[in-house]
Design a protein around this motif. Structure first.
Motif, short mmCIF file in Angstrom:
data_model
loop_
_atom_site.label_atom_id
_atom_site.label_comp_id
_atom_site.label_asym_id
_atom_site.label_seq_id
_atom_site.Cartn_x
_atom_site.Cartn_y
_atom_site.Cartn_z
N VAL A 187 1.13 -1.27 0.00
CA VAL A 187 -0.02 0.14 -0.10
C VAL A 187 0.90 1.25 -0.05
N ASP A 188 2.04 1.11 0.86
CA ASP A 188 2.75 2.34 0.81
C ASP A 188 3.37 2.74 -0.23
N ALA A 189 3.90 1.55 -1.40
CA ALA A 189 4.63 1.60 -2.49
C ALA A 189 3.51 2.02 -3.61
N GLY A 190 2.35 2.18 -3.35
CA GLY A 190 1.42 2.25 -4.61
C GLY A 190 1.14 1.23 -5.24
N GLU A 191 1.45 -0.05 -4.90
CA GLU A 191 1.24 -1.14 -5.58
C GLU A 191 -0.22 -1.65 -5.60
N LEU A 192 -0.82 -1.27 -4.19
CA LEU A 192 -2.10 -1.92 -4.05
C LEU A 192 -2.91 -1.02 -3.45
N THR A 193 -4.23 -0.92 -3.85
CA THR A 193 -5.34 0.14 -3.32
C THR A 193 -6.12 -0.71 -2.59
N LEU A 194 -6.64 -0.25 -1.42
CA LEU A 194 -7.74 -1.04 -0.50
C LEU A 194 -8.82 0.12 -0.85
N ASN A 195 -10.18 -0.50 -1.18
CA ASN A 195 -11.35 0.15 -1.54
C ASN A 195 -12.05 0.77 -0.08
N TYR A 196 -12.61 1.93 -0.25
CA TYR A 196 -13.28 2.35 0.88
C TYR A 196 -14.73 2.42 0.73
N ASP A 197 -15.63 2.00 1.72
CA ASP A 197 -17.10 2.00 1.33
C ASP A 197 -17.70 2.93 2.83
N ALA A 198 -18.87 3.39 2.36
CA ALA A 198 -19.67 4.41 3.32
C ALA A 198 -19.87 3.53 4.54
N ASP A 199 -20.17 2.28 4.35
CA ASP A 199 -20.56 1.33 5.59
C ASP A 199 -19.52 1.08 6.49
N HIS A 200 -18.59 0.39 6.14
CA HIS A 200 -17.61 -0.06 7.05
C HIS A 200 -16.09 0.48 6.61
N GLY A 201 -16.07 1.52 5.81
CA GLY A 201 -14.51 1.92 5.76
C GLY A 201 -14.07 0.94 4.96
N TYR A 202 -12.53 0.86 5.64
CA TYR A 202 -11.61 -0.32 4.70
C TYR A 202 -12.04 -1.54 5.25
N LEU A 203 -13.04 -1.81 6.13
CA LEU A 203 -12.96 -3.12 6.83
C LEU A 203 -13.30 -4.44 5.65
N ALA A 204 -14.29 -4.10 4.83
CA ALA A 204 -14.40 -5.16 3.82
C ALA A 204 -13.25 -5.46 3.00
N ALA A 205 -12.63 -4.43 2.47
CA ALA A 205 -11.62 -4.72 1.69
C ALA A 205 -10.30 -5.54 2.49
N LEU A 206 -10.10 -5.17 3.62
CA LEU A 206 -9.25 -5.84 4.38
C LEU A 206 -9.57 -7.32 4.57
N MET A 207 -10.94 -7.47 4.84
CA MET A 207 -11.31 -8.87 5.03
C MET A 207 -11.06 -9.74 3.70
N GLU A 208 -11.49 -8.95 2.73
CA GLU A 208 -11.36 -9.79 1.30
C GLU A 208 -9.67 -10.33 1.07
N TYR A 209 -9.06 -9.06 1.25
CA TYR A 209 -7.65 -9.31 0.64
C TYR A 209 -6.95 -10.45 1.82
N LEU A 210 -7.20 -10.18 3.35
CA LEU A 210 -6.47 -11.08 4.02
C LEU A 210 -7.29 -12.27 4.46
N GLN A 211 -8.41 -12.34 3.45
CA GLN A 211 -9.25 -13.79 3.65
C GLN A 211 -9.73 -14.12 5.07
N VAL A 212 -10.32 -13.09 5.66
CA VAL A 212 -11.04 -13.12 7.04
C VAL A 212 -12.36 -13.26 6.85
N PRO A 213 -13.02 -14.49 7.14
CA PRO A 213 -14.41 -14.62 7.07
C PRO A 213 -15.40 -13.86 7.97
#
Length: 302
Positions: free
Chosen positions: A53-79
């Motif tokens: 993320v810091d290197a600009g190689e990956l972007t996490l999507n932000y949503d109005a309901d949960h912020g970055y939570l859903a993107a983190l869960m998807e990328y890190l495979q947290v069910p």
């Protein structure tokens, strides 16, 4: 729920799991050689994500309901099925936590996420094979880019105490909780692991699922006029739908599953033990090298 037994071996619950703060007198030990906890470079999956993320190689999507939570869960495979809800004010963002607005915890074998409604950060803990629990926050107020920050100070005030064998780790506690979410510490607390009787578990937590005639402390609060021995544990038993207790519409799942809670308690104890063994073994090896040098003996550990 668990995707890798190796990661599971080294996993420390992150939990940000219901910490009970105490002075971290053991910090001096793990901040020294050979551990160097705060200055060492972690190699866990969140550290790798941060680099991308810091290197600009990956972007996490932000949503109005949960912020970055859903993107983190998807990328890190947290069910989503790992969701548990804790309503006691016993964590970093306690001012936003109450029985009406519980904190959600999500986890897999090596990643643990904490989310609260309108929270300033997503709380993150990752498992590092050499450092044990490593803590991070992800800024929820910056919608244009994800900013992940490693935390080595405030988190350790609670998460490096006698409750974690004085190394960075996690705690799952059961507390008597009043109607505002404040723990009633004068009534006592319980540290939860897989040996805890059900009757001492999950005070300050919501619990969904059936468990027969046994009773737990979940789903109920302490009336200010009555002592903890008078709480109505029957009213919190075998709850399969939280709709009469709290609105779950803001959350990813409507559940705070009893199986997820039991796994959480098991991992807290087992994985803290593994991390402690890691730290103690490396320190013992270092001491053996020093002693062998002083006594001019062969270095058997080299």
């Amino acid at each position: 729920m668990h995707r890798n037994s190796t990661r599971g071996l080294f996993a420390l619950i992150a939990t940000f799991v219901l910490p009970f703060c105490a002075p971290a007198f053991g910090q001096l030990e793990f901040e020294r050689e050979p551990i160097n906890y705060s200055t060492a470079s972690p190699q866990d999956r969140v550290a790798q994500l941060k680099q991308q993320v810091d290197a600009g190689e990956l972007t996490l999507n932000y949503d109005a309901d949960h912020g970055y939570l859903a993107a983190l869960m998807e990328y890190l495979q947290v069910p989503a099925s790992s969701q548990t809800l804790v309503f006691s004010k016993t964590s970093l963002q306690r001012h936003r936590i109450s029985p009406q607005t519980p904190r959600a915890l999500y986890f897999n074998d090596d990643i643990y996420l904490g989310w609260v409604q309108q929270g300033d950060v997503v709380e993150i803990s990752a498992v590092d094979p050499q450092l044990g629990a490593v803590f991070y926050t992800l800024d929820q107020n910056d919608k244009s880019r994800a900013v992940i920050t490693r935390q080595t100070d405030h988190c350790l005030l609670c998460h490096a105490s006698s409750h974690t064998q004085r190394i960075p780790g996690h705690i799952m506690r059961s507390v008597y909780t009043d109607a505002s979410g404040l723990p009633v510490f004068s009534s006592g607390t319980y540290r939860t692991d897989d040996s805890s009787p059900l009757s001492e578990r999950w005070g300050g937590w919501y619990v969904t699922g059936t468990h027969g005639r046994q009773r737990h402390m979940g789903n109920v609060i302490v009336d200010g006029k009555n002592g903890p021995e008078e709480i109505d544990v029957d009213s919190g038993a075998n709850v399969t739908d939280l709709k009469d207790l709290v609105s779950t519409s803001p959350y990813i799942s409507p559940d705070s599953d009893i199986v997820a809670l039991m796994v959480l308690g098991h991992q807290v104890a087992v994985h803290n033990q593994i991390a402690a063994a890691n730290f103690n073994g490396r320190t013992t090896q270092r001491d053996a090298v020093v002693m062998n040098q002083a006594l001019e003996r062969p270095q058997e550990f080299e």
